[in-house]
Scaffold this motif. Structure first.
Motif, PDB file in Angstrom:
ATOM      1  N   LEU A 178       0.976  -1.149   0.034  1.00  0.00           N
ATOM      2  CA  LEU A 178       0.072   0.118  -0.019  1.00  0.00           C
ATOM      3  C   LEU A 178       0.898   1.204   0.011  1.00  0.00           C
ATOM      4  CD1 LEU A 178      -2.800   1.275  -0.033  1.00  0.00           C
ATOM      5  CD2 LEU A 178      -2.651   0.955   2.594  1.00  0.00           C
ATOM      6  N   ALA A 179       2.072   1.258   0.670  1.00  0.00           N
ATOM      7  CA  ALA A 179       2.980   2.341   0.657  1.00  0.00           C
ATOM      8  C   ALA A 179       3.440   2.697  -0.596  1.00  0.00           C
ATOM      9  CB  ALA A 179       3.940   2.070   1.727  1.00  0.00           C
ATOM     10  N   ARG A 180       3.706   1.646  -1.351  1.00  0.00           N
ATOM     11  CA  ARG A 180       4.319   1.706  -2.832  1.00  0.00           C
ATOM     12  C   ARG A 180       3.331   2.305  -3.702  1.00  0.00           C
ATOM     13  NH1 ARG A 180       6.415  -3.432  -1.490  1.00  0.00           N
ATOM     14  NH2 ARG A 180       4.872  -4.461  -2.889  1.00  0.00           N
ATOM     15  N   GLN A 181       2.147   1.546  -3.613  1.00  0.00           N
ATOM     16  CA  GLN A 181       0.981   2.145  -4.244  1.00  0.00           C
ATOM     17  C   GLN A 181       0.693   3.448  -4.170  1.00  0.00           C
ATOM     18  OE1 GLN A 181      -2.057  -0.663  -3.543  1.00  0.00           O
ATOM     19  NE2 GLN A 181      -1.311  -2.406  -4.737  1.00  0.00           N
ATOM     20  N   SER A 182       0.813   4.144  -2.756  1.00  0.00           N
ATOM     21  CA  SER A 182       0.361   5.405  -2.367  1.00  0.00           C
ATOM     22  C   SER A 182       1.586   6.526  -2.522  1.00  0.00           C
ATOM     23  CB  SER A 182      -0.387   5.356  -1.177  1.00  0.00           C
ATOM     24  OG  SER A 182      -1.543   4.332  -1.271  1.00  0.00           O
ATOM     25  N   GLN A 183       2.769   5.983  -2.904  1.00  0.00           N
ATOM     26  CA  GLN A 183       3.888   6.795  -2.723  1.00  0.00           C
ATOM     27  C   GLN A 183       4.020   7.659  -1.253  1.00  0.00           C
ATOM     28  OE1 GLN A 183       3.577   9.172  -6.381  1.00  0.00           O
ATOM     29  NE2 GLN A 183       4.778   7.487  -7.465  1.00  0.00           N
ATOM     30  N   VAL A 184       3.804   6.945  -0.161  1.00  0.00           N
ATOM     31  CA  VAL A 184       3.850   7.367   0.963  1.00  0.00           C
ATOM     32  C   VAL A 184       4.747   6.421   1.959  1.00  0.00           C
ATOM     33  CG1 VAL A 184       2.540   7.500   3.076  1.00  0.00           C
ATOM     34  CG2 VAL A 184       1.334   8.103   0.978  1.00  0.00           C
ATOM     35  N   PRO A 185       5.760   7.131   2.662  1.00  0.00           N
ATOM     36  CA  PRO A 185       6.496   6.341   3.453  1.00  0.00           C
ATOM     37  C   PRO A 185       6.039   5.063   4.159  1.00  0.00           C
ATOM     38  CG  PRO A 185       7.143   8.382   3.672  1.00  0.00           C
ATOM     39  CD  PRO A 185       5.794   8.582   2.970  1.00  0.00           C
ATOM     40  N   MET A 187      -8.524   6.273   3.344  1.00  0.00           N
ATOM     41  CA  MET A 187      -7.944   7.467   3.929  1.00  0.00           C
ATOM     42  C   MET A 187      -6.837   8.262   3.194  1.00  0.00           C
ATOM     43  SD  MET A 187      -6.105   8.061   7.678  1.00  0.00           S
ATOM     44  CE  MET A 187      -7.200   6.931   8.365  1.00  0.00           C
ATOM     45  N   LEU A 188      -5.976   7.240   2.465  1.00  0.00           N
ATOM     46  CA  LEU A 188      -4.844   7.622   1.587  1.00  0.00           C
ATOM     47  C   LEU A 188      -5.577   7.934   0.233  1.00  0.00           C
ATOM     48  CD1 LEU A 188      -2.072   4.848   2.404  1.00  0.00           C
ATOM     49  CD2 LEU A 188      -1.979   7.305   2.868  1.00  0.00           C
ATOM     50  N   LYS A 231      -5.038  11.897  -1.269  1.00  0.00           N
ATOM     51  CA  LYS A 231      -4.507  12.099  -2.504  1.00  0.00           C
ATOM     52  C   LYS A 231      -5.311  13.230  -3.443  1.00  0.00           C
ATOM     53  CE  LYS A 231      -2.549   9.846  -6.609  1.00  0.00           C
ATOM     54  NZ  LYS A 231      -2.341   8.657  -7.152  1.00  0.00           N
ATOM     55  N   LEU A 232      -6.765  12.714  -3.146  1.00  0.00           N
ATOM     56  CA  LEU A 232      -7.763  13.441  -4.062  1.00  0.00           C
ATOM     57  C   LEU A 232      -7.697  14.957  -3.421  1.00  0.00           C
ATOM     58  CD1 LEU A 232     -10.884  11.110  -4.282  1.00  0.00           C
ATOM     59  CD2 LEU A 232      -9.060  11.606  -5.873  1.00  0.00           C
ATOM     60  N   GLN A 233      -7.887  15.138  -2.001  1.00  0.00           N
ATOM     61  CA  GLN A 233      -7.677  16.553  -1.624  1.00  0.00           C
ATOM     62  C   GLN A 233      -6.263  17.111  -2.344  1.00  0.00           C
ATOM     63  OE1 GLN A 233      -8.037  15.753   2.558  1.00  0.00           O
ATOM     64  NE2 GLN A 233     -10.255  15.753   2.436  1.00  0.00           N
ATOM     65  N   ALA A 234      -5.055  16.480  -2.125  1.00  0.00           N
ATOM     66  CA  ALA A 234      -3.901  17.340  -2.516  1.00  0.00           C
ATOM     67  C   ALA A 234      -4.048  17.655  -4.191  1.00  0.00           C
ATOM     68  CB  ALA A 234      -2.903  16.215  -2.519  1.00  0.00           C
ATOM     69  N   SER A 235      -4.703  16.855  -5.008  1.00  0.00           N
ATOM     70  CA  SER A 235      -4.797  17.089  -6.403  1.00  0.00           C
ATOM     71  C   SER A 235      -5.499  18.398  -6.687  1.00  0.00           C
ATOM     72  CB  SER A 235      -5.549  15.814  -7.217  1.00  0.00           C
ATOM     73  OG  SER A 235      -4.575  14.789  -6.919  1.00  0.00           O
ATOM     74  N   ALA A 236      -6.803  18.442  -5.630  1.00  0.00           N
ATOM     75  CA  ALA A 236      -7.476  19.488  -5.793  1.00  0.00           C
ATOM     76  C   ALA A 236      -7.090  20.793  -5.319  1.00  0.00           C
ATOM     77  CB  ALA A 236      -8.998  19.175  -5.056  1.00  0.00           C
TER      78      ALA A 236
END
Length: 214
Positions: A14-21, A57-58, A62-67
């Motif tokens: 999940l960390a790899r897919q989300s690019q989160v540590p 949650m992740l 990500k959606l909020q960050a894109s917006a």
């Protein structure tokens, strides 16, 4: 195979897919699992439910960050009026069925926005539309005009503040945002023999100057 090792692999994936540590995802997982354990009567599936909650949650983050990126990009245009504390407005140039329209796009922090266009030469011709800028729906929207024209469109960002789009279904549509008239020319589908020029303070479609014969 222990549940602990299975959950750890799921966390790493999940960390790899989300690019989160990994450490951050692992902490989110522990917090989500602890919250579920409060009311849990059977603990066998807590790991699955915790991972599901972390994934959700992740994705929302990500959606909020894109917006936010899109909203901040529009807010960065010089001379643009503020549309509100959670939205920003920027300029648009469009060609709809061979007609030039100009207006503005308003992007909201939630990942959606609106477009309002008018014809400089025909006051009765206006268009309104909505678009999304989310992972789930993509960068796409719909446009409807007072003369009955309608189109579904997609757009592509050239940078944080500039981009272009085109209709995919319905009326012929091409548009730019954040670009000057000169920069827009290569992205707009102008009528044959026409060029985009600024006539005083307004944009207009004028006869293209032919290249001199050689």
């Amino acid at each position: 195979m222990s549940n602990g090792s299975h959950d750890q692999r799921a966390i790493e994936r999940l960390a790899r897919q989300s690019q989160v540590p990994v450490d951050e995802v692992a902490q989110l997982y522990e917090d989500a699992r602890a919250e579920l354990e409060v009311d849990a009567r059977i603990s066998g599936f807590l790991g699955i439910f915790a991972l599901r909650n972390v994934r959700k949650m992740l994705r929302q983050r990500k959606l909020q960050a894109s917006a936010l990126v899109l909203c901040l990009a529009l807010a960065g245009w010089a001379g643009v009026a503020e549309a509100g504390p959670l939205s920003s407005t920027g300029p648009v140039i469009a060609i709809v069925d061979g007609e030039l329209l100009v207006g503005e796009v308003t992007a909201h922090l939630a990942g959606w926005g609106t477009i309002a266009l008018r014809s400089p030469s025909n006051p009765g011709l206006t268009c309104v539309g909505e678009f999304s800028a989310t992972e789930a729906l993509g960068d796409a929207g719909q446009l409807r005009c007072s003369n009955g024209a309608a189109a579904t469109f997609q757009f592509q960002r050239l940078s944080l503040r500039r981009g272009h789009g085109a209709g995919t279904i319905g009326s012929a549509l091409s548009f730019t945002y954040g670009l000057s008239a000169e920069e827009s020319a290569s992205y707009l589908k102008l009528p044959y023999g026409k060029a985009l020029r600024r006539d005083g303070g307004d944009l207009a479609l004028v006869a293209a100057v032919p290249f001199p014969p050689r």
